[in-house]
Design an enzyme around this catalytic site. Structure first.
Site, PDB file in Angstrom:
ATOM      1  N   ILE A  41       0.807  -1.223   0.000  1.00 36.10           N
ATOM      2  CA  ILE A  41       0.000   0.000   0.000  1.00 36.10           C
ATOM      3  C   ILE A  41       0.836   1.267   0.000  1.00 36.10           C
ATOM      4  CG2 ILE A  41      -1.998  -1.076   1.065  1.00 36.10           C
ATOM      5  CD1 ILE A  41      -1.036  -0.097   3.761  1.00 36.10           C
ATOM      6  N   GLU A  43       5.155   2.844  -0.926  1.00 34.28           N
ATOM      7  CA  GLU A  43       6.573   2.597  -1.189  1.00 34.28           C
ATOM      8  C   GLU A  43       7.293   3.924  -1.273  1.00 34.28           C
ATOM      9  OE1 GLU A  43       9.318  -0.269  -4.041  1.00 34.28           O
ATOM     10  OE2 GLU A  43       7.298   0.312  -4.685  1.00 34.28           O
ATOM     11  N   GLY A  44       8.386   4.043  -0.530  1.00 36.66           N
ATOM     12  CA  GLY A  44       9.170   5.267  -0.525  1.00 36.66           C
ATOM     13  C   GLY A  44      10.649   4.970  -0.652  1.00 36.66           C
ATOM     14  N   VAL A  49       5.472  -0.272   2.597  1.00 34.85           N
ATOM     15  CA  VAL A  49       4.405  -0.564   3.546  1.00 34.85           C
ATOM     16  C   VAL A  49       3.450  -1.577   2.932  1.00 34.85           C
ATOM     17  CG1 VAL A  49       2.572   0.385   4.991  1.00 34.85           C
ATOM     18  CG2 VAL A  49       4.597   1.770   4.488  1.00 34.85           C
ATOM     19  N   ASP A 154       8.559  16.086   8.080  1.00 34.69           N
ATOM     20  CA  ASP A 154       7.998  15.681   6.786  1.00 34.69           C
ATOM     21  C   ASP A 154       6.471  15.666   6.844  1.00 34.69           C
ATOM     22  OD1 ASP A 154       8.177  14.997   4.125  1.00 34.69           O
ATOM     23  OD2 ASP A 154       8.434  12.862   4.490  1.00 34.69           O
TER      24      ASP A 154
END
Length: 543
Positions: A41, A43-44, A49, A154
């Site tokens: 669900i 992605e960074g 995640v 952030d």
């Protein structure tokens, strides 16, 4: 059975998902005993995640979010993020943590799952009352973490989950968090201390002694092929208190902040370290020679002018540089200590003090980011600021807040800004109403005028100079941010009818007053989260 069918359908739509799930199970085998991972669900850069379900003792199934941190993440950073979640999380709209699994250098944080709406999908369908509730709950979360001395760094819509139907909220992702001087998160103190040591180490590399450049001792020692020494805060010593589930403390073989991994065990790893460091030393030597040549020229000039005595070995700090407001960097500025300041965050949400490398950054940078979110909510435009670099971002801020105000604020934190043309600040209410379609008045000729401007941002004592390339005033900004005006009478009528039904024709002035205080260019006078919650716009809401 129904869940398995959904999983099969999702795997068919996304063939790569099956491979990712299998890799995660292989990296952390404990997960397969507890969770059934059904989807990715998020992605960074630093994590991925996943959505998973677990069978509870009661027999019910519960959904969880599994955050898998990339193996190159700094172990101290991981421990600090976990401590932020365990100490400050779990209430006041701050995400908590359930468990943590680790196998070697793979870490998975288990958090409650909050099904949430995409910010961009619902932005233009929100009523003003929903926007007011959204901001109230965001500020409530910021008050919570700021009370523990946590600077999130952030804050943005994707890190503040919002379930519109259930009216639930959650501030997530503390991977970039830092501590204030009085933070209650012990590991953030260690992170801050380590960052300061790294900054000092970088500054030493630019120090000049006598007539030759000196290489810092720590760099010279590293260039010799010796095994890397594990620091005292290696996470083999920092343990997470175990519970009933099979998870334990974190340990890793690295000690770099999410950058190159020089300590991976491999036959060629040590050789690679030596080569990299040797090359870096050689480059430094070349640059030092160039700098020394320029420095001799400057020294001879100052001696002829009688401004320096014979035997001076360093460039005097009170010399006026020769490159101020130009597109070059003179030798005097090159010889000064390099300025290092935190700049983590997402483009478009960074505060002015971050963009100008102000070293003393506080929780006020989170409040600026909250102000940018509020600006998007009131104007119906997201992302509002869209710049390719920090200096262009600063120029875009000036088109909204004004050049004079920006210059005055910059002076308060040791910076000076030069602008070739004075840019007036805009009225936030007028701007937001026009962009939302509440007021479709034609913009003035001054608003549509497109002029390129050049800005030079530097420290007030001229230690650092940066040239902002070409940027534009409001019209260009609106184009970059994908801002659109009303194109037809029929569209205008529909838009007006819609906003009237949702209260956008009755937005109180207090809302724009709060927006103005959140977007205060001076971090010292910028409104705090605690003060914001007491603002008249939230008068009818309970904490």
């Amino acid at each position: 059975m129904f869940l398995s069918c959904l999983l099969m359908e999702e795997l068919k739509r996304n063939p790569g998902l099956k491979e990712d799930i299998e890799k995660l199970y292989e990296a952390v085998p404990q997960l397969s005993k507890v969770f059934q991972i059904t989807d990715k669900i998020g992605e960074g850069t630093f994590s991925s995640v996943y959505l998973a379900t677990a069978q509870l003792i009661s027999g019910n199934e519960e959904k969880f979010a599994l955050k898998h941190l990339i193996p190159t993440s700094h172990p101290l950073r991981i421990a600090a993020e976990l401590q932020c979640l365990t100490v400050a999380g779990g209430q006041d709209n701050v995400m908590g943590v359930k468990h943590c699994f680790r196998k070697n250098d793979h870490v998975v944080i288990i958090m409650p799952y909050l099904e949430h709406d995409d910010f961009l999908d619902i932005l233009n369908s929100l009523s003003f009352e929903e926007v007011r509730e959204y901001m109230f709950n965001l500020l409530k979360a910021l008050k919570r973490i700021h009370s523990f001395g946590i600077v999130h760094r952030d804050v943005k819509p994707s890190n503040f989950l919002f379930n519109r139907q259930l009216k639930k909220y959650a501030l997530v992702d503390f991977g970039l968090a830092q501590g204030t001087s009085d933070t209650k998160i012990e590991l953030l103190k260690v992170v801050q201390s380590e960052s300061q040591q790294r900054s000092c180490s970088q500054n030493k590399r630019h120090r000049m002694t006598g007539n030759r450049a000196t290489v810092p001792p720590e760099l010279a020692q590293q260039s010799v092929a010796k095994p890397a020494v594990r620091p005292w805060w290696s996470l083999s010593q920092i343990q997470i208190k175990p519970g009933k589930e099979e998870f334990s403390g974190l340990s890793a073989q690295r000690f770099v902040f999410g950058e190159r991994n020089f300590n991976i065990k491999s036959p060629h790893s040590q050789q690679n370290v030596t080569v990299r460091l040797t090359k870096q030393t050689k480059v430094m030597d070349v640059e030092s020679k160039k700098l020394l040549t320029k420095k001799k020229i400057v020294s001879s000039k100052t001696l002829n002018n009688g401004t320096a005595r014979r035997g001076t070995t360093t460039v005097p700090s009170n010399l006026t540089c020769e490159c101020y407001a130009t597109d070059r960097v003179c030798s005097i500025c090159l010889s000064r200590r390099q300025q290092v300041a935190p700049r983590a965050g997402t483009p478009g949400f960074r505060a002015p003090e971050v963009l100008t490398k102000c070293p003393n950054q506080t929780t006020a940078i989170d409040m600026w980011s909250a102000g940018i979110i509020f600006l998007s909510l009131l104007s119906g435009r997201y992302p509002f600021f869209k710049a390719s670099d920090d200096l262009s971002a600063l120029a875009q801020i000036m088109t909204i807040r004004g050049s004079k105000e920006t210059i005055q604020a910059a002076k308060r934190f040791g910076k000076s800004i030069l602008c070739s043309k004075e840019i007036p600040g805009q009225d936030l209410k007028t701007l937001c109403e026009r962009l939302r379609g509440i007021s479709c008045a034609e913009p003035t000729a001054n608003e549509l005028e497109q002029d390129s401007m050049h800005l030079t941002v530097s420290e007030e004592n001229k230690k650092e100079d940066m040239l902002i390339p070409q940027t534009h005033e409001e019209q260009s900004l609106l184009q970059n941010c994908s801002l659109e005006h009303c194109h037809s009478d029929s569209k205008t009528e529909i838009s007006m009818f819609t906003v009237n039904m949702k209260g956008w024709d009755r937005v109180p002035d207090e809302a724009y007053n709060l927006l103005d205080k959140l977007l205060d260019l001076n971090p010292v006078t910028r409104i705090t989260a605690e003060e914001s919650l007491l603002h008249p716009v939230f008068e009818t809401m309970q904490l």
